[in-house]
Motif scaffolding. Structure first.
Motif, PDB file in Angstrom:
ATOM      1  N   GLY A 280       0.800  -1.219   0.000  1.00 30.21           N
ATOM      2  CA  GLY A 280       0.000   0.000   0.000  1.00 30.21           C
ATOM      3  C   GLY A 280       0.833   1.269   0.000  1.00 30.21           C
ATOM      4  O   GLY A 280       0.329   2.343  -0.347  1.00 30.21           O
ATOM      5  N   MET A 286      -2.491   0.333  -3.207  1.00 29.18           N
ATOM      6  CA  MET A 286      -3.658  -0.415  -2.748  1.00 29.18           C
ATOM      7  C   MET A 286      -4.408  -1.031  -3.925  1.00 29.18           C
ATOM      8  O   MET A 286      -4.842  -2.194  -3.861  1.00 29.18           O
ATOM      9  CB  MET A 286      -4.592   0.492  -1.938  1.00 29.18           C
ATOM     10  CG  MET A 286      -5.751  -0.256  -1.297  1.00 29.18           C
ATOM     11  SD  MET A 286      -5.255  -1.740  -0.368  1.00 29.18           S
ATOM     12  CE  MET A 286      -4.287  -0.989   0.923  1.00 29.18           C
ATOM     13  N   ALA A 510      -2.732  -4.158   3.543  1.00 29.32           N
ATOM     14  CA  ALA A 510      -3.980  -3.395   3.469  1.00 29.32           C
ATOM     15  C   ALA A 510      -4.322  -2.641   4.751  1.00 29.32           C
ATOM     16  O   ALA A 510      -5.094  -1.683   4.708  1.00 29.32           O
ATOM     17  CB  ALA A 510      -5.139  -4.326   3.119  1.00 29.32           C
TER      18      ALA A 510
END
Length: 604
Positions: A280, A286, A510
């Motif tokens: 990310g 992402m 995440a």
């Protein structure tokens, strides 16, 4: 095909009102011929396209093709990391997808419809990666072409080394490795400019590997190993030519390139690497991770859903730890059971490598007797049991190698034994069910025997491949192989690792977890020492999403089996269920679910 038949039935019904008596049979025959011709024409178009697609894949990444048993391009390494080659490959995917969608799916037989759907899925998935610069991250501690080719040097891996032609093919690959290294360096320099770099921690772990590949003189190089093992049966002229070729390639091309790579990594790349942990943190990171998650699980599950599944599975397995621990003589908290087991001398009973191999051979013989009751569909290709060669033992883990498509080598289970006295007994049964039979061997060897198109024979996806192997571990219960508490613990411990992976992979990529958080979580739940928790964590840092396929795939297969058992009751057949799952090779999980549901409906 069903839709065409339905339309044909309507047309025939209309003909009854106006066709002369006796004409109906002629019209029906003509219709049947037309359907067959359409089916044949569309099938030919599909199979031609599928073969083109697979050949493009194999030429683009011939090393991966060899890993899957296709050694047609064993003298090539491909240059998939070159931007122009990458762009050309995506252009091919778009062309193939356009041509695929021009084929009438409903005019195909069921088997070809499955090929259509898999090809559509693979092309769609491949094209989702186009916006993301994967080529700017060409190597890490888990995956690097120079290391892969070094591991082939002993002749035990996917690179065949038996004939003069084989030795020439490997030498050809070594000649191409220097340009690949220079392209990788150029890509990483571009990555530095664009902020697309690896985490510093994993590259610090990788650096010693690349330094070790540099040799003081050609004869000391790991890549020179084949020249030291030239078969006596080779003509003298070939032996001299090959030895001279290996020596010159290593001295003049390969070793200088390896020096450039090690120096670049140490002095330029690692100082520019990022301190962050997850994907990310990268540009578009992402979105990039979501594409990887979808690709590795073949589902639409989101990271948060997967994270919660992982936590639920960890809690369930710890409940089993609490039940089994006292039977093993352990009375502490459930989470502490793995660490306690790892410290017990009674679970490390081996003195020699031979004793370990003998256990696996006995287990294999047991399975040969038990598996026919669970499987009506089994591979004809034999399974070999081998020790990992000394050359690669320090860096390898237990694994399965597919058979060669031409039958020149069997499927093989490799066990890694660095110190027999530290080899743990409790995990051996579950490991062999996963890596040997009925895990990877039943799935991968069968794929080469089913008459599938090449893109299905040699292709696949992680969720089905690893999901099946993890499901195969659960069959030890059916076969009464987990009668000893320590063997059941070994199975649970492997399940726990796969559950923990769901938590830490999504956590890091995440949810903002740090590397240190992941390491601590693995130590707490798996009882790992810091060194192993670190190497496992860094694996998931290098391969975002890869670790998710195991548990997600296994849970789906278990869910489908439970659904079938409930729906069919006494009509349920476990061998038939396994045949349905394995009978068409690897499928995305959504297609597998449709196939099982269709079987349930037909069986009712």
């Amino acid at each position: 095909m069903k839709q065409i038949l339905k339309l044909g039935a309507i047309a025939c019904a209309a003909m009854l009102a106006c066709a002369p008596a006796g004409a109906l049979e002629t019209q029906s025959a003509k219709y049947a011929v037309a359907v067959k011709a359409a089916d044949s024409a569309e099938s030919k178009r599909l199979n031609k396209l599928a073969d083109e697609y697979y050949d493009a894949l194999a030429r683009f990444d011939p090393v991966s093709a060899g890993e899957s048993g296709d050694n047609r391009f064993a003298d090539q390494i491909g240059m998939s990391i070159a931007p122009k080659n990458r762009a050309a490959q995506f252009a091919r995917y778009k062309d193939y997808q356009k041509r695929l969608h021009a084929i009438k799916r409903d005019a195909l037989a069921q088997r070809d419809q499955t090929s259509y759907d898999i090809l559509d899925y693979e092309l769609t998935t491949a094209l989702r990666f186009e916006p993301f610069p994967e080529h700017l991250l060409p190597l890490n501690q888990m995956d690097a072409l120079p290391v892969t080719l070094a591991n082939y040097a002993g002749g035990e891996g996917a690179q065949p080394l038996a004939t003069v032609k084989d030795y020439q093919a490997y030498l050809s690959r070594l000649n191409q490795l220097g340009p690949w290294i220079d392209q990788a360096i150029a890509n990483m320099r571009e990555g530095i400019k664009r902020g697309v770099v690896q985490p510093k921690a994993i590259m610090l772990s990788a650096l010693p590997q690349f330094k070790q590949l540099v040799a003081a003189k050609p004869e000391d190089s790991i890549y020179y190993t084949p020249a030291k093992k030239l078969p006596a049966s080779f003509p003298d002229v070939d032996k001299k030519k090959l030895a001279a070729g290996y020596r010159a390639t290593i001295a003049n091309k390969l070793n200088p390139a390896l020096v450039r790579l090690a120096d670049f990594l140490e002095k330029e790349y690692i100082p520019a690497c990022r301190s962050s942990t997850g994907w990310g943190a990268l540009p578009q990171g992402m979105d990039w991770y979501l594409v990887r998650v979808a690709s590795q699980t073949t589902t639409s599950l989101q990271p948060e859903q997967i994270h919660q599944i992982g936590l639920q599975e960890v809690a369930r397995i710890q409940g089993e730890y609490a039940r089994i621990g006292p039977q093993m003589g352990y009375t502490g908290p459930a989470a502490g059971l793995p660490a306690w087991v790892s410290e017990q001398a009674k679970y490390k009973p081996f003195k020699t490598e031979g004793e370990i191999i003998e256990i696996y051979r006995k287990l294999n013989a047991q399975l040969n007797a038990k598996l026919p009751a669970l499987f009506s569909l089994r591979p004809k290709t034999p399974l070999d049991i081998r020790l990992e060669p000394e050359l690669t033992r320090a860096t390898a883990s237990d694994h399965y190698t597919p058979p060669a498509a031409d039958g020149s080598r069997p499927g093989a289970f490799f066990t890694v034994v660095n110190d027999p006295t530290q080899y743990s007994g409790p995990g051996m049964v579950t490991l062999f069910l996963h890596e040997g039979q009925p895990g990877h061997h039943f799935h991968i060897a069968l794929m080469q025997e089913l008459g599938l198109p090449n893109f299905r024979k040699f292709g696949g996806n992680n969720a089905f491949t690893e999901g099946w192997a993890l499901y195969a571990e659960t069959l030890g219960t059916e076969m009464n192989l987990y009668g000893k508490p320590e063997d059941w613990f070994g199975h649970l411990n492997d399940e726990m690792l796969r559950a923990v992976r769901l938590v830490v992979d999504t956590g890091m990529h995440a949810k903002g977890w740090t590397r240190e958080q992941s390491i601590q979580y693995m130590r707490d739940t798996l009882g790992y020492p810091e060194s192993i928790a670190r190497s496992e964590t860094e694996r998931y840092m290098a391969w975002p999403g890869q670790a998710l396929g195991y548990k997600i795939g296994s849970l789906k297969i278990q869910e489908l089996r439970s659904r079938a058992e409930k729906a069919l009751g006494s009509k349920f057949s476990l061998p038939k269920f396994h045949e349905i799952v394995l009978g068409e090779g690897t499928l995305p999980l959504e297609l597998l679910e449709k196939k099982v549901d269709r079987w349930i409906a037909e069986s009712k």
